[in-house]
Scaffold this active site. Structure first.
Site, PDB file in Angstrom:
ATOM      1  N   PRO A 208       0.995  -1.148   0.089  1.00 60.69           N
ATOM      2  CA  PRO A 208       0.102  -0.109  -0.055  1.00 60.69           C
ATOM      3  C   PRO A 208       0.871   1.322   0.164  1.00 60.69           C
ATOM      4  CG  PRO A 208      -0.549  -1.438   1.722  1.00 60.69           C
ATOM      5  CD  PRO A 208       0.472  -2.102   1.272  1.00 60.69           C
ATOM      6  N   GLY A 211       1.928   3.824  -5.017  1.00 60.67           N
ATOM      7  CA  GLY A 211       1.586   4.620  -6.166  1.00 60.67           C
ATOM      8  C   GLY A 211       0.812   4.000  -7.318  1.00 60.67           C
ATOM      9  N   THR A 213      -2.394   3.522  -7.754  1.00 60.50           N
ATOM     10  CA  THR A 213      -3.704   4.214  -8.536  1.00 60.50           C
ATOM     11  C   THR A 213      -3.276   5.434  -8.894  1.00 60.50           C
ATOM     12  OG1 THR A 213      -4.991   3.182  -6.535  1.00 60.50           O
ATOM     13  CG2 THR A 213      -5.943   5.185  -7.814  1.00 60.50           C
ATOM     14  N   GLU A 429      17.422   3.066  27.513  1.00 60.10           N
ATOM     15  CA  GLU A 429      17.596   3.723  26.056  1.00 60.10           C
ATOM     16  C   GLU A 429      19.127   3.623  25.956  1.00 60.10           C
ATOM     17  OE1 GLU A 429      15.614   3.538  23.830  1.00 60.10           O
ATOM     18  OE2 GLU A 429      13.748   3.228  25.275  1.00 60.10           O
ATOM     19  N   HIS A 432      20.623   0.422  24.556  1.00 63.57           N
ATOM     20  CA  HIS A 432      20.116   0.332  23.023  1.00 63.57           C
ATOM     21  C   HIS A 432      21.225   1.074  22.586  1.00 63.57           C
ATOM     22  CE1 HIS A 432      16.711  -2.188  23.686  1.00 63.57           C
ATOM     23  NE2 HIS A 432      16.046  -1.272  24.340  1.00 63.57           N
TER      24      HIS A 432
END
Length: 648
Positions: A208, A211, A213, A429, A432
């Site tokens: 989805p 592009g 359509t 955090e 990470h």
């Protein structure tokens, strides 16, 4: 018939209906009128039996007199009508006036003729005209109550705003395929002289927002042939047989306007795999699909009618629909690469005034994995952000803020976190961020923040240096280590863990299982694929779910998945223990500044002080660090953001 003509016709119908109704009521009312002869009338006048009032006078119309009189037998007023001799109208009027009777003279012989014409002939003429109008509407499909089986396809006109291939970027291969079809329609001899034939059908498929359509609208703008557009759901109706009738009518219109293009959006609404009824009965959708198959390539050919369809679910389409002869080309419209993203951004920013610091190439590198629709939304959000602060142009900081908002959600400034909660989030955090910075096989660190965004209490983002299409085992193992480093940091420094790692654990388990069962990245299991992908029941392929491996193999898989996760956990713990001081420095910097980019994290790890310029923004403007993002020329956008969902 246009709207104005229809309104005039409606008013005529209303007026005539009122006239006919009045005539009918007048006729009913006249049933109570006493017809008297001339001698009786003169006797009533002589004996003062005639009654008249200002609102109800005696009317004299030609040689006919109407009015009220007093009935002596019942002592009530009744209506009378009398025909008087011609030529005596003036004498009768004078006699009535002398008696004090109010008389209204109607000299309307011509009006009587018009009235007779209106009440006698015009209703018949109107009824015939209405019947002819109704028949024409039924034939043209204008009457919705009587045109269930008519196609609802819209024919593109030259008066509509055109979208051309200049407005489509990022899908160059698909554009070439479709441009060839348009060229064939304009110049068929170029291809036919070598024995080639025009493709009967083209299927645009892809995720989805890529592009599909939009490309169909560009075809309508480029092609100099009639272009019919319809949605797959427009064929489906509650009445059996209506869908098939609409398909027949659509292709009949196409034959009349050949050569032409028919575009069906969301083809999966009508083209799903047959045999999914599971219980018998008359399936309206299957009858519609059968008619579509016949029209596309049946006993009668549809020369010059090209079908273009779009779907993001090609896996559910019926195989008979996808075979050559019906769908000759399957054009995959994928997510754009860096060059495609740059082209899409240029298309959507043509009418946007830029500040001097905006670099489209940097934005394209910073948005991997984004579709064309997402990029359009990003540009719109950037323009809205600049307008919010009454700027004359859109700056790079607006694009960075828009990118964070689109990918991570709006900042939840109203969310109040306690100091303990902030500390937990900061160390999580920091774990990470530090592991992403230190591991060489991982994507480079982009940004880390403890400001709540969307559903997350904190977010750490990484950006690849270039678009990735496949991943090595070392890369996947590094991603597991980074995901587990947040929980490890909490345990290592704070001595306990929180529910904030629930999303990390879910993603780690999913990736580890895919490494073992799908990608063959386990030495114990080997290069085998286990676990049949879940078949959709509505496809009618697989009703009973079953495993394609034994119980012993299942135990071995579970054991190996656990080993993969535990190895990554041990690696994360070892990495953070060796760099504990750097972990604490990054966490304390997050508590102070709330958001750090890659350069600032690097400076903190080296023990350097962060120098941050004051942002020239209103008090509630974007975060100060966003003014420095434009210096990150070598780092693009967001891939796999790490989110810490709030505790349940």
């Amino acid at each position: 018939m246009n709207t104005t003509a229809k309104n005039v016709f409606l008013w005529i119908v209303i007026i005539v209906a009122v006239v006919v109704l009045w005539n009918f009521l007048n006729t009913v009312r006249s049933g109570n009128v006493d017809e008297v002869n001339y001698s009786e009338f003169t006797s009533m006048v002589k004996n003062d039996k005639i009654r008249s009032y200002p609102t109800s006078p005696v009317t004299l119309s030609g040689n006919e007199v109407e009015g009220k009189y007093l009935d002596s037998a019942t002592d009530t007023e009744r209506q009378f009508r009398v025909i008087i001799p011609k030529g005596s109208e003036e004498t009768i009027a004078n006699t009535l006036n002398e008696k004090g009777i109010i008389v209204k003279v109607n000299d309307d012989d011509q009006n009587s003729f018009v009235y007779m014409l209106l009440t006698s002939w015009f209703p018949i003429i109107l009824f015939v005209g209405f019947w002819i109008f109704l028949m024409r509407q039924m034939q043209s499909g204008g009457n919705k109550a009587l045109s269930f089986g008519k196609s609802r396809a819209k024919l593109s006109t030259n008066t509509q705003k055109k979208v051309t291939f200049k407005d489509v970027a990022g899908v160059e291969e698909a554009k070439e395929e479709l441009q060839e079809i348009i060229e064939f329609l304009k110049e068929p001899q170029k291809f036919q002289k070598l024995g080639g034939r025009i493709p009967k059908g083209v299927l645009l498929m892809g995720p989805p927002g890529t592009g599909k359509t939009l490309m169909a609208r560009a075809i309508a703008g480029e092609a100099s042939v009639p272009f019919f557009s319809i949605s797959g759901s427009d064929f489906v109706e509650m009445f059996v047989g209506v869908g098939a009738s609409r398909v027949r009518d659509l292709f009949e219109q196409g034959k009349k306007n050949a050569p032409c293009i028919i575009f069906i959006d969301e083809l999966d609404a009508v083209g799903r795999h047959r045999g999914a009824g599971l219980g018998g009965g008359h399936d309206e959708r299957e009858q519609t699909l059968n008619q579509l198959l016949v029209e596309m390539d049946g006993f009668e050919s549809n020369e010059g009618v090209i079908l273009i369809a779009a779907t993001n679910r090609p896996d559910v389409l019926d195989p008979a629909l996808l075979r050559p002869g019906r769908i000759d080309r399957q054009v995959v419209v994928t997510l754009p690469d860096i060059k495609g993203r740059e082209g899409i951004l240029k298309v959507h920013t043509r009418r946007i005034p830029f500040a001097a610091d905006v670099d489209i190439a940097v934005l394209a590198r910073g948005t991997p994995g984004m579709s064309g629709a997402t990029l359009a939304n990003l540009v719109n959000e950037a323009a809205l952000n600049a307008a919010r602060y009454d700027r004359k142009s859109v700056a790079m900081a607006d694009f960075e803020e828009a990118k964070d908002k689109v990918l991570m959600g709006k900042e939840r400034k109203s969310m109040i976190m306690s100091d303990a909660e902030k500390r937990n989030t900061a160390y999580h955090e920091a774990g990470h961020a530090l592991s992403a910075y230190l591991l060489p096989d991982a994507d480079p660190l982009h940004k880390v923040t403890i400001i709540p965004r969307g559903m997350a209490l904190g977010v750490t983002t990484q950006l690849p240096e270039e678009d990735r299409y496949s991943y090595t085992r070392e890369y996947m193992e590094a991603s597991l280590t980074i995901l587990l480093a947040g929980r490890v940091a909490e345990e290592l420094v704070l001595g306990s863990c929180t529910t904030g790692a629930s999303n990390d654990l879910e993603r780690v388990t999913e990736r580890a299982r895919k490494m073992v069962c799908e990608w063959g990245m386990s030495k114990e299991i080997g290069p085998l694929s286990y676990g049949k992908k879940q078949e959709q029941i509505f496809l009618g392929r697989e009703i009973a779910q079953h495993q394609d491996y034994s119980e012993d193999t299942a135990k071995q898989i579970d054991k190996e998945v656990k080993n993969v996760v535990l190895r990554a956990y041990a690696e994360a713990r070892k990495l953070l223990e060796e760099n504990r001081d750097a972990l604490i420095l990054v966490a304390e910097a997050l508590l102070e500044y709330e958001t750090l980019d890659a350069n600032e994290v690097q400076a903190v790890i080296k023990g350097e002080k962060i120098h941050r310029e004051l942002a020239v923004e209103p008090p509630d403007a974007t975060e100060p660090e966003q003014e420095e993002k434009e210096q990150e020329k070598s780092l693009p956008s967001l891939v796999n953001p790490d989110e810490r969902p709030a505790p349940a």
